[in-house]
Design a protein around this motif. Structure first.
Motif, short mmCIF file in Angstrom:
data_model
loop_
_atom_site.label_atom_id
_atom_site.label_comp_id
_atom_site.label_asym_id
_atom_site.label_seq_id
_atom_site.Cartn_x
_atom_site.Cartn_y
_atom_site.Cartn_z
N ARG A 72 -27.47 -40.98 19.10
CA ARG A 72 -27.55 -39.86 18.14
C ARG A 72 -26.66 -38.70 18.57
O ARG A 72 -26.59 -38.35 19.73
CB ARG A 72 -29.01 -39.36 18.03
CG ARG A 72 -29.18 -38.21 17.03
CD ARG A 72 -30.27 -37.25 17.47
NE ARG A 72 -30.06 -36.77 18.81
CZ ARG A 72 -29.23 -35.76 19.14
NH1 ARG A 72 -28.55 -35.12 18.21
NH2 ARG A 72 -29.08 -35.40 20.40
N SER A 123 -25.15 -34.72 17.01
CA SER A 123 -25.18 -33.72 15.94
C SER A 123 -23.96 -33.89 15.05
O SER A 123 -22.84 -34.06 15.55
CB SER A 123 -25.17 -32.31 16.54
OG SER A 123 -26.37 -32.08 17.25
N ARG A 126 -21.53 -32.21 12.17
CA ARG A 126 -21.16 -30.88 11.66
C ARG A 126 -20.14 -30.93 10.54
O ARG A 126 -19.49 -29.94 10.23
CB ARG A 126 -20.66 -30.00 12.82
CG ARG A 126 -21.77 -29.74 13.84
CD ARG A 126 -21.42 -28.70 14.87
NE ARG A 126 -22.55 -28.48 15.77
CZ ARG A 126 -22.78 -29.20 16.87
NH1 ARG A 126 -21.96 -30.17 17.22
NH2 ARG A 126 -23.85 -28.94 17.62
N TYR A 128 -22.81 -26.93 6.91
CA TYR A 128 -21.83 -27.99 7.16
C TYR A 128 -21.66 -28.92 5.95
O TYR A 128 -21.26 -30.07 6.09
CB TYR A 128 -22.19 -28.81 8.41
CG TYR A 128 -22.30 -27.99 9.68
CD1 TYR A 128 -21.19 -27.37 10.24
CD2 TYR A 128 -23.53 -27.84 10.33
CE1 TYR A 128 -21.29 -26.63 11.42
CE2 TYR A 128 -23.64 -27.11 11.50
CZ TYR A 128 -22.51 -26.50 12.04
OH TYR A 128 -22.61 -25.78 13.20
N TRP A 178 -29.44 -29.66 14.05
CA TRP A 178 -30.37 -28.51 14.07
C TRP A 178 -29.59 -27.29 13.59
O TRP A 178 -28.46 -27.04 14.03
CB TRP A 178 -30.84 -28.30 15.50
CG TRP A 178 -31.86 -27.22 15.72
CD1 TRP A 178 -31.77 -25.91 15.37
CD2 TRP A 178 -33.12 -27.37 16.41
NE1 TRP A 178 -32.90 -25.24 15.77
CE2 TRP A 178 -33.74 -26.12 16.42
CE3 TRP A 178 -33.77 -28.45 17.02
CZ2 TRP A 178 -34.97 -25.90 17.02
CZ3 TRP A 178 -35.01 -28.23 17.61
CH2 TRP A 178 -35.59 -26.97 17.61
N ASN A 180 -30.05 -23.26 13.47
CA ASN A 180 -30.91 -22.28 14.13
C ASN A 180 -30.96 -20.91 13.45
O ASN A 180 -31.82 -20.09 13.76
CB ASN A 180 -30.40 -22.09 15.57
CG ASN A 180 -31.54 -21.91 16.55
OD1 ASN A 180 -32.62 -22.45 16.37
ND2 ASN A 180 -31.29 -21.14 17.60
N GLN A 181 -30.02 -20.65 12.53
CA GLN A 181 -29.83 -19.26 12.10
C GLN A 181 -31.01 -18.66 11.34
O GLN A 181 -31.22 -17.44 11.38
CB GLN A 181 -28.54 -19.15 11.26
CG GLN A 181 -27.27 -19.21 12.09
CD GLN A 181 -27.04 -20.56 12.73
OE1 GLN A 181 -27.19 -21.58 12.07
NE2 GLN A 181 -26.70 -20.58 14.02
N ARG A 195 -21.53 -38.33 25.56
CA ARG A 195 -21.47 -36.92 25.89
C ARG A 195 -21.88 -36.73 27.33
O ARG A 195 -22.54 -37.60 27.93
CB ARG A 195 -22.38 -36.11 24.96
CG ARG A 195 -23.85 -36.35 25.20
CD ARG A 195 -24.72 -35.27 24.58
NE ARG A 195 -25.88 -35.08 25.42
CZ ARG A 195 -27.07 -34.73 24.95
NH1 ARG A 195 -27.25 -34.53 23.67
NH2 ARG A 195 -28.07 -34.57 25.78
C1 LIG Z 1 -32.79 -25.16 19.68
C2 LIG Z 1 -31.49 -25.73 19.18
C3 LIG Z 1 -30.68 -24.96 18.36
C4 LIG Z 1 -29.49 -25.49 17.85
N1 LIG Z 1 -28.79 -24.77 16.93
C5 LIG Z 1 -27.68 -25.29 16.39
C6 LIG Z 1 -26.98 -24.59 15.36
O1 LIG Z 1 -27.40 -23.55 14.90
N2 LIG Z 1 -25.85 -25.14 14.89
C7 LIG Z 1 -25.35 -26.33 15.37
O2 LIG Z 1 -24.31 -26.76 14.91
N3 LIG Z 1 -26.00 -27.03 16.33
C8 LIG Z 1 -27.16 -26.55 16.83
N4 LIG Z 1 -27.85 -27.26 17.77
C9 LIG Z 1 -27.35 -28.58 18.20
C10 LIG Z 1 -26.83 -28.56 19.66
O3 LIG Z 1 -25.65 -27.80 19.71
C11 LIG Z 1 -26.61 -30.01 20.10
O4 LIG Z 1 -27.82 -30.71 20.07
C12 LIG Z 1 -26.03 -30.08 21.50
O5 LIG Z 1 -24.74 -29.53 21.54
C13 LIG Z 1 -25.95 -31.52 22.02
O6 LIG Z 1 -25.15 -32.31 21.15
P1 LIG Z 1 -25.74 -33.60 20.40
O7 LIG Z 1 -26.87 -33.16 19.52
O8 LIG Z 1 -24.58 -34.15 19.62
O9 LIG Z 1 -26.20 -34.58 21.44
C14 LIG Z 1 -29.06 -26.78 18.26
C15 LIG Z 1 -29.88 -27.55 19.08
C16 LIG Z 1 -31.09 -27.05 19.53
C17 LIG Z 1 -31.99 -27.93 20.37
#
Ligand SMILES: Cc1cc2nc3c(=O)[nH]c(=O)nc-3n(C[C@H](O)[C@H](O)[C@H](O)COP(=O)(O)O)c2cc1C
Length: 173
Positions: free
Chosen positions: A11, A13, A15, A77, A118, A120-121, A163
């Motif tokens: 998995r 994230s 964007r 996104y 995720w 967060n804003q 990663r």
């Molecule tokens: C509490 C929390 C807040 C996050 N907020 C954002 C966000 O606002 N925008 C975003 O693009 N990713 C956000 N992320 C995703 C993280 O940046 C991402 O999980 C991290 O860089 C690891 O990458 P991966 O999810 O691809 O493994 C957030 C993750 C967490 C756990």
């Protein structure tokens, strides 16, 4: 590694989403997985608000951008679905329960070929008038606060194959 573990470690994230809609049955499966998320004392106090309405998503984007003084704030996104997780303001486990909800959601989505991230804003502006007005319009109770949201949809980008992991693991024997 079994299929569940592979799903966890692959998995990432997302964007950049395509506008392709998530079929109802796929979205329902994701939501079902969320319903089984753990919560402190099994309270399940959270509410998921699944927003697909393009007009509302655009207004929410603008309201968040304005509230945070980020005029270039992205439209989540480009995701076709934005899910706001909220919990009662006086519930002390709201943040951690929200994280459990979102992690179930991300893993379920990934297992079905759906990307997620995720967002967060809203955490920083759910109490701003314009943002709250849209949340109210979406059916979110006035006494609910937000610790996290999710953008979900089909990825329109390549995802990193792996990663770097920086978390510390200590074993005491
Ligand atoms: C509490 C929390 C807040 C996050 N907020 C954002 C966000 O606002 N925008 C975003 O693009 N990713 C956000 N992320 C995703 C993280 O940046 C991402 O999980 C991290 O860089 C690891 O990458 P991966 O999810 O691809 O493994 C957030 C993750 C967490 C756990």
């Amino acid at each position: 590694m079994n299929e569940i573990l592979k799903n966890i470690v692959t998995r990432r994230s997302v964007r950049k989403f395509s506008s392709k809609a998530i079929p109802e049955d796929v979205l329902n499966d994701i939501i079902t997985a969320v319903l089984y998320a753990p919560s402190a004392m099994n309270t399940q106090y959270w509410q998921l608000t699944v927003i697909k309405n393009e007009d509302m998503l655009e207004r929410l984007q603008k309201a968040v951008g304005k509230a945070l003084d980020r005029p270039d704030y992205h439209r989540f996104y480009g995701a076709p679905v934005f899910i706001v997780v909220t919990v009662p303001e006086d519930y002390r486990h709201g943040a951690v329960d929200t994280a459990c909800v979102l992690q179930n959601m991300f893993l379920a989505a990934h297992s079905l070929g759906v990307g997620s991230v995720w967002i967060n804003q809203l955490r920083d502006c759910y109490d701003k008038t314009e943002v709250r007005a849209i949340m109210t319009e979406a059916g979110i109770p006035e006494n609910h606060i937000c610790f996290g949201c999710a953008a979900i949809g089909y990825a329109d980008c390549e995802l990193p194959a792996d990663r770097e992991n920086k978390g510390i693991v200590k074993t005491v024997e």
